[in-house]
Design a protein around this motif. Sequence first.
Motif, PDB file in Angstrom:
ATOM      1  N   PHE A 343      67.808  40.810  45.915  1.00 35.12           N
ATOM      2  CA  PHE A 343      67.723  41.739  44.790  1.00 35.12           C
ATOM      3  C   PHE A 343      67.128  41.040  43.584  1.00 35.12           C
ATOM      4  CE2 PHE A 343      69.968  44.060  41.188  1.00 35.12           C
ATOM      5  CZ  PHE A 343      69.021  45.080  41.155  1.00 35.12           C
ATOM      6  N   TYR A 344      66.015  41.563  43.090  1.00 33.55           N
ATOM      7  CA  TYR A 344      65.332  41.088  41.886  1.00 33.55           C
ATOM      8  C   TYR A 344      65.180  42.302  40.989  1.00 33.55           C
ATOM      9  CZ  TYR A 344      61.531  39.035  39.046  1.00 33.55           C
ATOM     10  OH  TYR A 344      60.742  38.571  38.019  1.00 33.55           O
ATOM     11  N   SER A 345      66.061  42.404  39.999  1.00 36.61           N
ATOM     12  CA  SER A 345      66.167  43.649  39.236  1.00 36.61           C
ATOM     13  C   SER A 345      64.897  44.002  38.479  1.00 36.61           C
ATOM     14  CB  SER A 345      67.355  43.566  38.272  1.00 36.61           C
ATOM     15  OG  SER A 345      67.223  42.466  37.391  1.00 36.61           O
ATOM     16  N   ARG A 346      64.007  43.041  38.250  1.00 36.95           N
ATOM     17  CA  ARG A 346      62.781  43.361  37.523  1.00 36.95           C
ATOM     18  C   ARG A 346      61.788  44.166  38.353  1.00 36.95           C
ATOM     19  NH1 ARG A 346      61.057  39.366  32.773  1.00 36.95           N
ATOM     20  NH2 ARG A 346      59.378  40.884  32.820  1.00 36.95           N
ATOM     21  N   ARG A 347      62.067  44.371  39.630  1.00 40.25           N
ATOM     22  CA  ARG A 347      61.255  45.314  40.413  1.00 40.25           C
ATOM     23  C   ARG A 347      61.464  46.744  39.903  1.00 40.25           C
ATOM     24  NH1 ARG A 347      57.839  41.723  42.409  1.00 40.25           N
ATOM     25  NH2 ARG A 347      58.694  40.392  44.050  1.00 40.25           N
ATOM     26  N   ILE A 348      62.630  47.008  39.334  1.00 40.96           N
ATOM     27  CA  ILE A 348      62.929  48.336  38.807  1.00 40.96           C
ATOM     28  C   ILE A 348      62.301  48.445  37.420  1.00 40.96           C
ATOM     29  CG2 ILE A 348      64.758  49.951  38.183  1.00 40.96           C
ATOM     30  CD1 ILE A 348      66.593  48.461  40.130  1.00 40.96           C
ATOM     31  N   GLY A 349      61.354  49.349  37.269  1.00 45.37           N
ATOM     32  CA  GLY A 349      60.609  49.437  36.022  1.00 45.37           C
ATOM     33  C   GLY A 349      59.469  48.436  35.963  1.00 45.37           C
ATOM     34  N   ASP A 389      71.836  52.443  41.803  1.00 48.89           N
ATOM     35  CA  ASP A 389      70.836  53.417  42.212  1.00 48.89           C
ATOM     36  C   ASP A 389      69.994  53.742  40.975  1.00 48.89           C
ATOM     37  OD1 ASP A 389      70.187  55.179  44.677  1.00 48.89           O
ATOM     38  OD2 ASP A 389      69.983  56.532  42.958  1.00 48.89           O
ATOM     39  N   ALA A 390      68.674  53.626  41.095  1.00 47.56           N
ATOM     40  CA  ALA A 390      67.786  53.831  39.954  1.00 47.56           C
ATOM     41  C   ALA A 390      66.535  54.575  40.403  1.00 47.56           C
ATOM     42  CB  ALA A 390      67.407  52.502  39.313  1.00 47.56           C
ATOM     43  N   GLN A 406      56.612  57.787  42.122  1.00 49.20           N
ATOM     44  CA  GLN A 406      58.046  57.908  41.853  1.00 49.20           C
ATOM     45  C   GLN A 406      58.802  57.141  42.926  1.00 49.20           C
ATOM     46  OE1 GLN A 406      59.698  61.845  40.976  1.00 49.20           O
ATOM     47  NE2 GLN A 406      61.412  61.359  42.338  1.00 49.20           N
ATOM     48  N   THR A 407      59.776  56.349  42.496  1.00 52.06           N
ATOM     49  CA  THR A 407      60.450  55.438  43.414  1.00 52.06           C
ATOM     50  C   THR A 407      61.948  55.450  43.164  1.00 52.06           C
ATOM     51  OG1 THR A 407      58.493  53.998  43.373  1.00 52.06           O
ATOM     52  CG2 THR A 407      60.516  53.072  44.285  1.00 52.06           C
ATOM     53  N   ASN A 431      67.528  49.501  49.637  1.00 51.41           N
ATOM     54  CA  ASN A 431      66.539  50.472  50.107  1.00 51.41           C
ATOM     55  C   ASN A 431      65.601  50.820  48.967  1.00 51.41           C
ATOM     56  OD1 ASN A 431      66.150  53.860  50.269  1.00 51.41           O
ATOM     57  ND2 ASN A 431      65.411  52.626  51.975  1.00 51.41           N
ATOM     58  N   THR A 432      64.322  50.876  49.285  1.00 48.90           N
ATOM     59  CA  THR A 432      63.295  51.330  48.347  1.00 48.90           C
ATOM     60  C   THR A 432      62.559  52.486  48.991  1.00 48.90           C
ATOM     61  OG1 THR A 432      63.024  49.073  47.520  1.00 48.90           O
ATOM     62  CG2 THR A 432      61.297  50.663  46.963  1.00 48.90           C
ATOM     63  N   ALA A 433      62.505  53.626  48.305  1.00 45.64           N
ATOM     64  CA  ALA A 433      61.845  54.828  48.834  1.00 45.64           C
ATOM     65  C   ALA A 433      60.824  55.308  47.813  1.00 45.64           C
ATOM     66  CB  ALA A 433      62.872  55.921  49.128  1.00 45.64           C
ATOM     67  N   ARG A 434      59.543  55.299  48.204  1.00 45.70           N
ATOM     68  CA  ARG A 434      58.466  55.721  47.305  1.00 45.70           C
ATOM     69  C   ARG A 434      57.910  57.068  47.744  1.00 45.70           C
ATOM     70  NH1 ARG A 434      57.175  50.157  48.157  1.00 45.70           N
ATOM     71  NH2 ARG A 434      57.490  48.928  46.255  1.00 45.70           N
TER      72      ARG A 434
END
Length: 851
Positions: A343-349, A389-390, A406-407, A431-434
């Motif tokens: 988990f690398y939180s900077r992937r979000i945004g 969840d983001a 949108q992801t 999980n990543t869903a695009r």
Amino acid sequence: MVSVVLLLQLAALQMPATGSEKGRTLPRAERVVPAAAAPGPSFAARPPRIDGRDEDDIWGSVQPITRFRQFQPTEDGEPTFRTEARVSYDARNLYVLVRSFDPRPDSILSVLQRRDGMALSDDVIIGIDSYNDKRTGYMFRLTAAGAMADGYAFNDGEEDWGWNAVWEGAARVDSLGWIAEYRIPLSQLRYVPRGDNTFGILITRTVARTGERTSYPLFRRSRTGSVSQWAELPGFQSLAAPRRMELMPYAVGRYGASPRADGAPRNAARSQFGADIKLGVTSNVTLDAAVNPDFGQVEADPGVLNLSAFEQFFAEQRPFFLEGSGIFRYDIDCNDGSCTGLFYSRRIGRAPQLRNAYGDATSPLQSQIVGAAKVTGRLRNGLSIGIIDAVTSREQGTLQRTIEPQTNYAVVRLQQDLAGGNSGVGLMITNTARQTDQWTRGVLRNSAWTGGLDVRHRFAANRWQVSGQLAGSYVGGTAQAIAATQRSLVHLYQRGDADHLTYDSTRTTLGGWMAQAQLSKQGGGVTRFNASTWYIAPGFEINDVGFRTRSDEMGSSLWMGIRPTKPFGLFRQAQLNLNGWAFANSAGMLLGNGGNVNGWGELKSFWSVNGGIGVNNVARSFSDRDARGGPALFLPRRLNMWAGANGDRRRAVSPQLNFFAGRRFDGLGSNWQLGGGAQVRVGSQFNASLNLNYSRNIDDQQWYGNFVDAGVTSFTFARLYQSTSSVTTRLNYTVTPTLSVESYLQPFVSTGEYTDWRAIENGAAVSRDERFRAYNTRGAPRGFRVGQLRTNNVVRWEYRPGSVLFFVWAQGRDARDSNPERFDVLRGYDAVFSRRPENVFLVKASYWLGR
């Protein structure tokens, strides 16, 4: 996507305890006198007034804790000064008063700093293990100037000072020394009401001018863990289950640079509204949510020019993701204190991945986070849970083409303590869903799953620990997207000399796995030890929401540390480290090996020094990444040396100097870096730092590009002469503990001149002349000059507890020249400061509503 039902089911889960307190396998900690109960909430006038004084009646009736012992620099030493602590509580709050006796009150180092600042000062830190699980705890720091900071301890030793709580503290210097007084609402803690609760407690005191730290109970650095050493504090009767409920709505007004469609600059104003929500689902599980969050007050990333084959890592700085981040860690790789994993939180945004393909100057620089939710807590059976969840919005470039779909990002982390915390097992799923479309489905994966198990067990009186990890990944998408994944620098399936890899342009999924095992000595005596071995399969891919620069790797490493527990010779404290490592790809090709000896020490003058020497590629090694898909390239042996010194931080001016130098054994490449600066303190309210860095790099085999000539691909390299310079300044003025002004400024310039353009002839050859051939098909190689300036200036006012007003001015300047006539860094600075600035002015106001 993690459903709301699953979130609430896991959050509300309450399983019975696995055993009584007497059945714990850990030795029972030292017991203290029960805390005296302050008047109940119906007698609101009776609780102590938090003013840094010990005149309230309650403090005269509580038996003090006095058995403090020194743990730094001498473990179990006699304290120089006496310390007394008193603990009380009522139905809503925990109260603590610490009297720090000092015969020279005028010498107490009392430095004002903004909330959560960690500057050197006389201080008191209270640790509260409200679960009494010997693994986790909350920390509250109060300096002699009344500055406050808070943090979270997890995994019995790791600390997260990004955790925030709403509490009250006051400090006062008087003729006897100084007093730290706390009011910590029970709603800010997590615990399971038992009728008669026992908390773990730690109280530490720092005397800054002598460098002495004392604690109750004695904290032994020679032992494993931290929270497991805290004392037990029984006697909390009939505590109610706190129901934490907080709402922090905020409004943002922004005015600044917003380029027109033709790229010309213009200024525009816009507003934004959002909210942070914190809800106590149960007494020990909390739901955090952010709607339309804004992080405009966060400091900019430092300048860097990355010429390597690997992605650059930047640390997380956004408060929502920093708070409670410890539970979400599943570390695969750690280096110099920086760890990466599933988990690398900077992937979000993140920055839109197709901005360069479909975007222009008007395209957004970051994906907008529409909303994020986080559930964290610890159940009564020792199970820690963390769920995130983001959702980020679709971002558009020119002609309404998608540059980031949108992801939805989902992360679930579970950790179960066993045997009283001596053992544990954990699970992580991401999980990543695009929502890919015609613009993105041929480039980006539409789904990605990762999962990992981890186990640990302490033995031999908790001095040794064995641990292991097993993780897997599975990504899916169109054939074009998975082909791009196989060709990416993380995998490079298409390499011609990679006989162990099969590139398949028709596949629509890719999977892989990794395993790691470690044996470490964590306590007992003055020595520490760690041995690690790992394997990462070629198809292992976690970069949708994790961070990993390469797959297809196996290796081992050894570390031994020696750290005395008492001052000796010239040193107050010191540590010596010995390191060795070797790693290869799964075909057995050695990718790197070496070792180093390094050390650090704090002198009795309070200066600190460090240094080391090491050798890389002792045995013949290769890089299978440098040619970006080409053949593996021989890596010459290198010698590295470094040294540094830092001044006495107690002084008004504390200088620092560091130096690094490396050289290839064949004499064809070298690099060095020199850095220096100082920290300056004026009075108790103003401090500043200045750091200057200059480096010179001569790289005889820097990748330049891959070119197709007459149907033949040439993997080209050149000799690079690179100079890099940066100046970093920070100014901090603290008006009061709740009002502060901070300024950050960093200009950065890097220039590079390429000569001797060559192409790989025989990448495995030891001789440079056999390894390369001349490449002159496309003329002479071009150089570069890159510069940037970033500044953030923030006024922060906590106008009431938990409610903050920010005034922000940020500026950016960028200059890039792909064919400069001259390569000196001074011209680079001139180019940066001559560019038109992009200014952003921001006002952000939040209001805390809680109970």
